[in-house]
Design an enzyme around this catalytic site. Structure first.
Site, mmCIF file in Angstrom:
data_model
loop_
_atom_site.group_PDB
_atom_site.id
_atom_site.type_symbol
_atom_site.label_atom_id
_atom_site.label_comp_id
_atom_site.label_asym_id
_atom_site.label_seq_id
_atom_site.Cartn_x
_atom_site.Cartn_y
_atom_site.Cartn_z
ATOM 1 N N TYR A 111 0.805 -1.204 0.157
ATOM 2 C CA TYR A 111 -0.093 0.048 0.014
ATOM 3 C C TYR A 111 0.927 1.254 -0.127
ATOM 4 C CZ TYR A 111 -4.604 2.198 0.484
ATOM 5 O OH TYR A 111 -5.713 2.890 -0.031
ATOM 6 N N TRP A 113 1.778 4.183 0.656
ATOM 7 C CA TRP A 113 2.005 5.423 1.337
ATOM 8 C C TRP A 113 3.457 5.428 2.046
ATOM 9 C CZ3 TRP A 113 -0.714 9.810 1.857
ATOM 10 C CH2 TRP A 113 -2.215 9.827 1.417
#
Length: 774
Positions: A111, A113
């Site tokens: 993911y 980020w």
């Protein structure tokens, strides 16, 4: 020797301060009008005792390999090993699984980020590595706005209203009379931007709008979603009932003749079917304000009055991303577009709709039309992917069929998970279920900088560098700045960047040349910059050569010549600028969605009561609706061990905010340790009693590192205040299959915590030698 270097994070640009090669502190970027204190955690976290400093292998896996007992994940000690041994072990396992079971047995989990840098972007690096090696099972959509990502192309031809450029705040300040924010405008969410932010601009933008005469209405279960400086009206409905409010507003517009029929006739299709539903002609139940009041617990006259205010001037409608992170989450987004169409303001300055103005920084920023730098991943030869929020389903149900966006798919049998960037034991729902699912794969490999809950549940762990230990380039399409993210310090311990880890693995697997394309770190940065520069040239923006940019440390693009107005060109000439929908218009009734035949997502917006809400039978057992909002002092679960993040906790646990009436009914006092629970699990938190939360609602921010108690002593108890120990792991609908975390009922009780309930996740994991504990 002291030095200062400009760099970038998702929560803002900053200047590092180093002395004799050691990071000593950071300060905000001078041009940022509203920097976030989150940046203060960087120096502390770089040297955290939770840094992973050497490759490590779970002891049981090192002793017995992929056929050993997998229940030891998260409980067994790790054995530090050398880089060559760890790389050889991982490469051999990747080769074994790919040869024996094929690409469909490898899941590439990430993911993105993990870093604002676009070259050292963990998800891109992982996908490029696995795609180049023959493919894998990938992830599509996202946790943030996954349902909207699938829905919006059917309705307006693109997901740009949630993912990209929206009507700019300067236009709103100049032309909007009424700004209605479903889900709120919480300033804590304006601290972060994917790809980084040179300027935090929304606080000043909202102040200017209010000063210019824009009136604000916030529809949310908590008054904390209203900035202190806005004199906004607060409407506090039951959670998950926004669609009912919108349908009731639409009913008022129809019966009182306030609908912009010429706009609907020219720019939309399907209005008559929606109108018939609203008036009750197809169901026997009209969506009147009185009907909605019984559902939402908002007075009918409040709803009717809001409809009158909307029709009296130019109205701008927005919804947070959180509204679609719920069962039936497609419906409020679809209905908000329909409501904006009925008002007729779409495509006009300061009118219409947009999404995410209360969700992150940069939405509505009048920034130039430049793309973010992006590492190319290439095509996935396996052509396999799942919706990102269906990870546990994937691992638990090989061979099971599922629906998604009009097609039927089958979950493959995953033998190996490679995770780099992100923490699924934060992002995912029903973490007890994920814990069970996580034991199914034969091998789990993780690249990570810190001993996160995910790293602790790996078999092979590679220590990854942080942003400050490598060179990169960063920037967001929502921001005018592009930053040179220069290396500030040498890697801590034996950490290597993801690109170096994957290059070493690709060398062992025989495709390093294809993976690197013969470029080193600086070669890639120059290539990524040139892609942005060419795009700028097409927009009439002349950017300097890469060498000059790197020397300067940043590039600031000029402001756009014209303000952004969502659907402005379509409004001006719908024949010349049709939407990318089947009709070329806004589809209030979608024939394409109707043809899918999904009972849980009809072909026009509707009210569908979720399984868990305050009007459900289950509320008799679990009478509080849990809102798991974004954290105020970190990004997702990043930086949670830092002093800044810990400053928001009470007694070492996340605060659970409840109304005084709910606290009194349970004999709970402010600061008490409480157990939040439902049928899926339980978590411990510390109560904070506040009038800003409506009765029947509890708010527990996300991001606490998942700290599961020993199942032998206290089954299914999470000790740190992680709400995803309680949330429901079910898709929004068969169409979007997004997360439905906001559809969760719980109960709370006082809890006497003992030593066994102490938060332990910030203790480094146990280490062992091959023959036993160290």
């Amino acid at each position: 020797m002291k030095a200062e270097t400009l760099s970038l994070s998702h929560w803002g640009a900053f200047v590092t301060e180093t002395e004799n090669g050691r990071l000593t502190g950071v300060r905000p970027f001078d041009a940022d009008p509203d920097p976030t204190p989150i940046i203060d955690a960087l120096a502390e976290m770089v040297y955290s005792p939770l840094r992973i400093e050497t490759p490590a292998v779970r002891k049981g896996y090192l002793d017995h390999g992929p056929d050993g007992d997998r229940t030891g994940r998260g409980r067994e000690p790790f054995v530090p090993v050398g880089w060559d041994e760890a790389l050889d072990l991982a490469a051999a396992e990747l080769a074994r699984v790919r040869t024996r079971h094929g690409a469909s047995a490898i899941f590439g989990g990430s993911y993105g980020w993990s870093s604002a840098g676009r070259f050292h972007h963990a998800r891109s690096q992982l996908r490029r590595f696995l795609f180049t090696g023959g493919g894998c099972v990938d992830q599509v959509t996202n946790y943030s706005w996954g349902a909207a990502q699938i829905l919006l192309p059917h309705i307006v031809g693109t997901h740009q209203p949630v993912s990209g450029r929206n009507t700019s705040w300067d236009t709103i300040a100049d032309h909007t009379d009424l700004f209605v924010a479903f889900g709120g405008l919480n300033p804590k969410n304006w601290q972060v931007t994917a790809g980084g932010a040179g300027t935090h601009m929304i606080p000043d933008a909202t102040r200017e709008a209010a000063k210019g005469g824009v009136s604000f209405v916030v529809v949310s279960p908590t008054a904390d979603d209203i900035p202190d400086w806005l004199d906004a009206e607060w409407i506090a409905p039951r959670p998950n009932t926004d669609t009912a409010i919108m349908l009731a507003i639409a009913h008022t517009l129809i019966v009182e003749g306030l609908v912009d029929q010429p706009f609907l006739d020219r720019y939309t299709v399907g209005y008559e079917a929606l109108r018939a539903y609203i008036l009750g002609e197809t169901t026997g139940t009209a969506t009147t304000p009185e009907w909605a009041a019984a559902i939402c617990d908002v007075p009918a006259e409040t709803i009717r009055g809001l409809a009158h205010r909307m029709a009296a001037g130019r109205t701008y409608l927005t919804a947070t991303w959180s509204l679609q992170r719920a069962e039936n989450g497609e419906q409020p987004y679809w209905m908000l577009i329909a409501l904006a169409a009925m008002l007729g303001g779409i495509g006009l300055p300061g009118g219409g709709y947009g999404f995410g103005h209360g969700s992150l920084n940069g939405v509505g920023n009048p920034a130039p039309h430049l793309p973010s730098p992006m590492l190319p991943t290439g095509r996935n030869p396996a052509d396999l992917a799942i919706p990102v929020a269906r990870i546990a389903d994937l691992l638990l149900n090989p061979g099971a069929a599922y629906d998604f966006n009009g097609a039927r798919y089958t979950y493959p049998d995953i033998r190996l998970v490679y995770w780099a960037g992100g923490n699924p034991f934060h992002h995912h729902q029903d973490l007890n279920r994920l814990e069970t699912a996580w034991q199914r794969p034969e091998t789990i490999i993780v690249n990570e900088s810190w001993w996160t809950p995910t790293a602790r549940r790996a078999d092979i762990v590679f220590p990854a560098t942080t942003t400050l230990e490598r060179n990169d380039i960063g920037g967001s399409s929502r921001d005018p700045y592009l930053f040179a993210m220069k290396k500030v310090i040498e890697p801590v311990g034996e950490a290597r960047d993801d690109a170096a880890i994957f290059t070493a693995l690709a060398e062992r697997l025989g495709y390093a040349d294809a993976f690197t394309e013969g470029l080193d770190e600086m070669g890639w940065l120059a290539r990524l910059y040139e892609v942005v520069a060419r795009a700028g040239g097409q927009e009439g923006i002349a950017m300097p050569p890469f060498e000059a940019f790197w020397e300067a440390g940043l590039y600031e693009a000029p402001p756009p010549a014209e303000p952004d107005i969502l659907h402005g060109a379509f409004r001006a000439d719908p024949a010349a600028n049709p939407l990318a929908t089947p009709s070329g218009k806004i589809e209030l009734y979608s024939e394409a969605i109707g043809a899918m035949g999904y009972a849980d997502c009809p072909p026009h917006p509707v009210w569908r009561a979720p399984t868990e809400w305050l009007g459900a039978p289950l509320a008799a057992r679990f009478p509080l609706h849990l809102i798991s909002s974004q954290p105020a002092r970190k990004l997702h679960s990043q930086l949670d061990p830092s002093t800044h993040s810990q400053g928001n906790k009470m007694n070492g646990r996340e605060p659970a905010m409840i109304n005084p009436a709910d606290a009194e009914a349970r004999s709970i006092g402010d600061g008490d340790t409480v157990r939040l629970f439902n049928e899926r699990g339980a978590t411990l938190a510390t109560v904070r009693i506040t009038e800003t939360v409506r009765p029947g609602v509890v708010i527990l921010q996300t991001g606490a590192w998942y700290d599961a108690a020993d199942p032998a002593s206290n089954a299914r108890l999470e000790r740190h205040g992680n709400p995803n120990a309680l949330t429901r792991d079910k898709g929004t609908s068969s169409l979007g299959q997004g997360t439905s975390a906001m559809t969760t009922l719980v109960e709370i009780e006082r809890f006497e915590a003992g030593e066994a309930d102490r938060v332990t996740i910030f203790d480094p994991p146990r280490m062992a030698e091959r023959g036993g504990l160290m």
